[in-house]
Design an enzyme around this catalytic site. Structure first.
Site, mmCIF file in Angstrom:
data_model
loop_
_atom_site.group_PDB
_atom_site.id
_atom_site.type_symbol
_atom_site.label_atom_id
_atom_site.label_comp_id
_atom_site.label_asym_id
_atom_site.label_seq_id
_atom_site.Cartn_x
_atom_site.Cartn_y
_atom_site.Cartn_z
ATOM 1 N N GLY A 83 0.832 -1.195 0.000
ATOM 2 C CA GLY A 83 0.000 0.000 0.000
ATOM 3 C C GLY A 83 0.864 1.240 0.000
ATOM 4 N N HIS A 84 0.209 2.381 -0.172
ATOM 5 C CA HIS A 84 0.889 3.675 -0.095
ATOM 6 C C HIS A 84 0.018 4.633 0.703
ATOM 7 C CE1 HIS A 84 4.671 3.579 -2.204
ATOM 8 N NE2 HIS A 84 4.146 2.947 -3.245
ATOM 9 N N ASP A 85 0.592 5.785 0.984
ATOM 10 C CA ASP A 85 -0.081 6.809 1.795
ATOM 11 C C ASP A 85 -1.537 6.997 1.379
ATOM 12 O OD1 ASP A 85 0.555 9.678 3.468
ATOM 13 O OD2 ASP A 85 -1.005 9.787 1.958
ATOM 14 N N ILE A 86 -1.791 7.152 0.099
ATOM 15 C CA ILE A 86 -3.140 7.429 -0.379
ATOM 16 C C ILE A 86 -4.117 6.327 0.028
ATOM 17 C CG2 ILE A 86 -2.783 6.313 -2.635
ATOM 18 C CD1 ILE A 86 -4.447 8.585 -3.867
ATOM 19 N N ASN A 87 -3.624 5.086 0.088
ATOM 20 C CA ASN A 87 -4.485 3.961 0.476
ATOM 21 C C ASN A 87 -4.776 3.969 1.971
ATOM 22 O OD1 ASN A 87 -2.140 2.351 -1.554
ATOM 23 N ND2 ASN A 87 -4.159 2.913 -2.294
ATOM 24 N N TYR A 88 -3.749 4.289 2.764
ATOM 25 C CA TYR A 88 -3.905 4.272 4.221
ATOM 26 C C TYR A 88 -4.892 5.344 4.684
ATOM 27 C CZ TYR A 88 0.551 1.924 3.376
ATOM 28 O OH TYR A 88 1.535 1.125 2.880
ATOM 29 N N ASP A 118 1.972 8.998 5.674
ATOM 30 C CA ASP A 118 3.389 8.677 5.870
ATOM 31 C C ASP A 118 4.016 9.440 7.031
ATOM 32 O OD1 ASP A 118 3.305 6.967 3.740
ATOM 33 O OD2 ASP A 118 4.273 8.320 2.329
#
Length: 242
Positions: free
Chosen positions: A22-27, A53
């Site tokens: 995952g990445h920031d946008i997903n979290y 992040d």
């Protein structure tokens, strides 16, 4: 047994998403935070990767490690810090969830007090294509905004009536387009309006306030933010590259 282990991940150490990428946008999407960022009627706009992040991840990890180390020093027992960026982003949204629970927030973008719904809490374009920010929430700050901007129209008396926010925002939009950003700065800076120019990444280090505080520093020819917060007794050492 006194060691404190910090484990920072996007999804956390447990849960169905834990083993997934995952990445920031997903979290921030899964935490509910991303849903609140953006203009009314438009799609969600991620605030770069500040909330997941760095805010929900890095800052919470640092806080968790300090708390864990202090606990280990006093109890002799260490522990594992499970720092999930999704959890952190949710905690950073705690005020919004509180407003929602209290009936003071609509579960929509761009229609609330602090998400650009209100005319007195938003950014506005100026005659030169640059922008200013207004955050005149409290009555005394709103009164000062009206005084400095010449808002004698009685329609502005209904500050906290959401039904008036749209029409009043249209009036302010037209007004702020009548002068350049620097002209508005000359009128509104150094007052309690709750005002600031919207500065670019290149402009911010040159602003007098940031220069006096040393908010930005140059290291080996590279301009960057200085360490923060400031410690009166143990200031950060000079930053080195490499």
């Amino acid at each position: 047994p006194r060691l404190v282990y910090g484990r920072m991940t996007g999804w956390g150490q447990t849960g169905p998403y834990a083993p997934l990428a995952g990445h920031d946008i997903n979290y921030i999407a899964l935490s509910g935070a991303l849903h609140s960022y953006g203009r009314a009627g438009e799609k969600p706009t991620p605030p770069v990767n500040a909330v997941g992040d760095f805010g929900g991840g890095g800052m919470f990890m640092a806080f968790g490690m300090v708390a864990g180390i202090l606990s280990a020093r006093s109890t002799g027992k260490g522990q594992v810090i499970d720092c999930a960026m999704t959890d952190g982003a949710a905690v950073l949204s705690a005020m919004t969830y509180t407003f929602l629970a209290n009936g003071q927030w609509r579960d929509e973008r761009g229609v609330n007090l602090l998400d650009t719904g209100a005319h007195f809490y938003d950014t506005y374009e100026c005659a030169d294509g640059k922008y200013i920010s207004i955050g005149s929430i409290e009555p005394q700050f709103y009164a000062l905004l009206r005084e400095k901007a010449g808002l004698s129209d009685p329609a502005f008396d209904l500050q906290m009536d959401p039904r008036q926010w749209g029409p009043l925002k249209e009036k302010l939009t037209a007004l702020f387009l009548s002068k350049t950003r620097d002209e508005w700065c000359a009128i509104m800076e150094h007052t309690d309006i709750c005002f600031a120019p919207v500065l670019s990444l290149k402009e911010a280090p040159e602003h007098p306030h940031n220069k006096e505080r040393g908010t930005f520093i140059e290291v080996d020819g590279i301009l960057q933010p200085a360490p923060a917060p400031r410690f009166s007794e143990t200031p950060a050492p000079p930053v080195r590259m490499g």
